[in-house]
Design an enzyme around this catalytic site. Structure first.
Site, PDB file in Angstrom:
ATOM      1  N   LYS A  22     -17.214  58.975 -39.267  1.00 58.50           N
ATOM      2  CA  LYS A  22     -15.796  58.585 -39.244  1.00 58.50           C
ATOM      3  C   LYS A  22     -15.164  58.880 -37.897  1.00 58.50           C
ATOM      4  CE  LYS A  22     -12.478  61.505 -40.814  1.00 58.50           C
ATOM      5  NZ  LYS A  22     -11.298  61.831 -40.062  1.00 58.50           N
ATOM      6  N   ASN A  23     -15.372  60.106 -37.414  1.00 54.76           N
ATOM      7  CA  ASN A  23     -14.657  60.498 -36.203  1.00 54.76           C
ATOM      8  C   ASN A  23     -15.196  59.813 -34.949  1.00 54.76           C
ATOM      9  OD1 ASN A  23     -12.827  61.939 -37.663  1.00 54.76           O
ATOM     10  ND2 ASN A  23     -13.772  63.938 -37.295  1.00 54.76           N
ATOM     11  N   CYS A 116      -4.037  63.602 -41.606  1.00 50.82           N
ATOM     12  CA  CYS A 116      -4.087  64.882 -42.328  1.00 50.82           C
ATOM     13  C   CYS A 116      -3.275  65.923 -41.579  1.00 50.82           C
ATOM     14  CB  CYS A 116      -5.525  65.385 -42.455  1.00 50.82           C
ATOM     15  SG  CYS A 116      -6.431  64.672 -43.819  1.00 50.82           S
ATOM     16  N   ARG A 121      -0.475  69.562 -35.147  1.00 57.12           N
ATOM     17  CA  ARG A 121      -1.601  69.276 -34.251  1.00 57.12           C
ATOM     18  C   ARG A 121      -1.061  68.600 -32.992  1.00 57.12           C
ATOM     19  NH1 ARG A 121      -5.414  66.231 -38.362  1.00 57.12           N
ATOM     20  NH2 ARG A 121      -7.013  66.344 -36.761  1.00 57.12           N
ATOM     21  N   ASP A 304     -14.426  71.314 -39.753  1.00 57.16           N
ATOM     22  CA  ASP A 304     -14.320  70.336 -40.845  1.00 57.16           C
ATOM     23  C   ASP A 304     -15.207  70.712 -42.044  1.00 57.16           C
ATOM     24  OD1 ASP A 304     -12.551  68.956 -39.278  1.00 57.16           O
ATOM     25  OD2 ASP A 304     -14.031  67.523 -38.538  1.00 57.16           O
ATOM     26  N   ARG A 396     -10.434  58.945 -47.147  1.00 52.14           N
ATOM     27  CA  ARG A 396     -10.345  58.772 -45.695  1.00 52.14           C
ATOM     28  C   ARG A 396     -11.646  59.181 -44.997  1.00 52.14           C
ATOM     29  NH1 ARG A 396      -6.271  61.947 -43.167  1.00 52.14           N
ATOM     30  NH2 ARG A 396      -7.170  60.867 -41.408  1.00 52.14           N
TER      31      ARG A 396
END
Ligand code: EPU
Length: 417
Positions: A22-23, A116, A121, A304, A396
């Site tokens: 995903k990232n 999220c 952040r 994570d 997600r």
């Protein structure tokens, strides 16, 4: 709204194949904006964040064809359109639109990112990088305005080795004039993946994966075909789930090197790990040792996986201490686990976890990885049904979660609330 229903207590057994990261995906899709011709991405995960990104690119005028795990992006008709609102607000990683649009058009207006929000952040390091490259950056009513007459290569020292800032600066610098050097760059595998794509597009980037990255700017980038690396966080989540249920699971399509910090900790707990070229087998057992874990930047233990690991440590004997040195307060899963009977207290950056049995309960995922932690906890509970709401967060980051877990023998289903 949907929720996940789990009757746990069944050891997970079988094979699960991991999809693309995903990232990486959500940085590679905006990176395609920098090209003048078609970019083909393979091994794309089927996730809501990817769908939002394809919507953003289409709004800009790109042609996006997404079929299964392949996305074809033709960015040749993309225009510089302000995006103060709309889909960019749904994603944390929409900040990559800033670097990509600035690189291609020398201007961008992008609404501040969503996503999220387990804690504030900041994106100050991204902005510091854009300014160093010669851009003027202002925040106007919640949208970041970026403008540069030209982008000029320079040396940028990051105060924190941020994944997002490192990638964003690479995106903008790829089409700047001259060489950019990023010092104290983040070293996560996703950064190497983005550099690999950009280099296939004609960029000249060296040192990705180390703390010093050198980007030689070029005037034009072209299309290419690229296969996304496997998702190490998804892989780690299934490894943890296999161990927590005392199962025996082969996790396929992984890069074992990316999993080293996790496999080392799992071995320390007494969990059996077998490593192959592109897969890892996790062999659970009836009892585990307590361990202390520190989440750090890569190659340290991934933040994570901190929340999923909390659930696993409730299954160990004795007291474990899990500290997060990337985020100071990423513990929204803890009160929910406590509702399930876990004995955990948070002290500063650490969760102190005393092993013990969990009970079924109605719990709520407040963010993506907190959701993964609750699903793993639910899988360990044999009596009653654990109900996890907030599934939209889990969607997600984990594609095919329910079908994958069912294939591994879990009793999990979705129910409309
Ligand atoms: N930070 C700053 N200033 C900045 C940028 C970051 O102070 O300008 C701080 C953050 O507050 C944080 C630390 O630096 O304390 C690291 O943040 P980083 O920038 O590395 O995180 P990110 O790029 O925003 C990505 C992943 C996250 C993952 C982190 C750390 C994406 C889209 N997100 O976020 O993934 O936790 O790196 O590895 O790539 C997730 O997948 O659940 C997730 C949250």
């Amino acid at each position: 709204m949907e929720k996940l229903m789990i009757t746990g207590g069944r050891p997970l057994q079988g094979t699960v194949s991991i999809s693309g990261a995903k990232n990486s995906a959500i940085a590679l899709i905006p990176a395609a904006i920098l090209a003048e011709s078609e970019v083909i991405l393979d091994n794309l995960p089927l996730l809501s964040d990817v769908a939002v990104y394809s919507e953003i690119l289409e709004e800009l005028g790109a042609t996006v064809a997404w079929e299964g795990s392949q996305m074809r992006i033709d960015p040749s008709s993309i225009k510089s359109i302000p995006m103060p609102n709309g889909p960019v607000k749904k994603l944390r990683a929409s900040y990559y639109m800033m670097g990509a649009m600035l690189g291609r058009f020398k201007e961008a207006i992008i609404g501040l990112p969503g996503g999220c929000n387990f804690e504030p952040r900041p994106i100050d390091q991204h902005i510091k990088g854009f300014e160093a490259l010669g851009a003027t950056v202002t925040n106007e009513h919640g949208a970041i305005h970026l403008h540069a007459k030209e982008l000029r290569g320079t040396k940028i020292y990051l105060d924190v080795s941020s994944v997002g800032a490192t990638i964003n600066i690479m995106l903008a610098a790829a089409r700047a004039k001259g060489a950019t050097i990023i010092e104290n760059a983040a070293k996560e595998p996703e950064i190497i993946d983005v550099a690999t794509l950009l280099n296939s597009m004609g960029a000249i980037i060296k040192g990705a994966g180390t703390e010093t990255i050198r980007i030689e700017g070029v005037s034009e980038l072209h299309g290419c075909r690229h296969s996304i690396i496997p998702d190490r966080i998804q892989a780690g989540t299934y490894m943890i789930a296999a161990a927590a249920t005392r199962g025996n699971v082969l996790i396929d399509n992984v890069i074992p090197k990316h999993m080293e910090a996790l496999t080392a900790k799992m071995q320390e707990m007494g969990i059996g790990i077998e490593e192959y070229d592109e897969s890892i087998r996790v062999l659970g057992s009836p009892s585990y040792e307590h361990v202390d874990v520190k989440a750090l930047v890569y190659p340290g233990f991934a933040t994570d996986l901190q929340s999923p690991m909390t659930s696993l440590l409730t299954q160990a004997q004795g007291v474990s201490v899990l500290s997060d040195f990337v985020y100071s307060n990423r513990f929204k899963h803890v009160p929910e686990l406590v509702r399930m009977g876990a004995k955990i207290r948070v002290e500063g950056r650490s969760a102190i976890i005393e092993g013990g049995k969990l009970n079924a309960a109605k719990v709520k995922a407040a963010d993506l990885r907190a959701g993964a932690a609750l699903v793993i906890a639910g899988l360990t509970v044999s009596e009653g049904v654990t109900e996890v709401s907030g599934v939209e967060y889990i969607d997600r980051g984990y594609d095919h979660l329910v079908s994958n877990l069912r294939l591994l023998g879990a009793d999990v289903w979705r129910q409309t609330e």
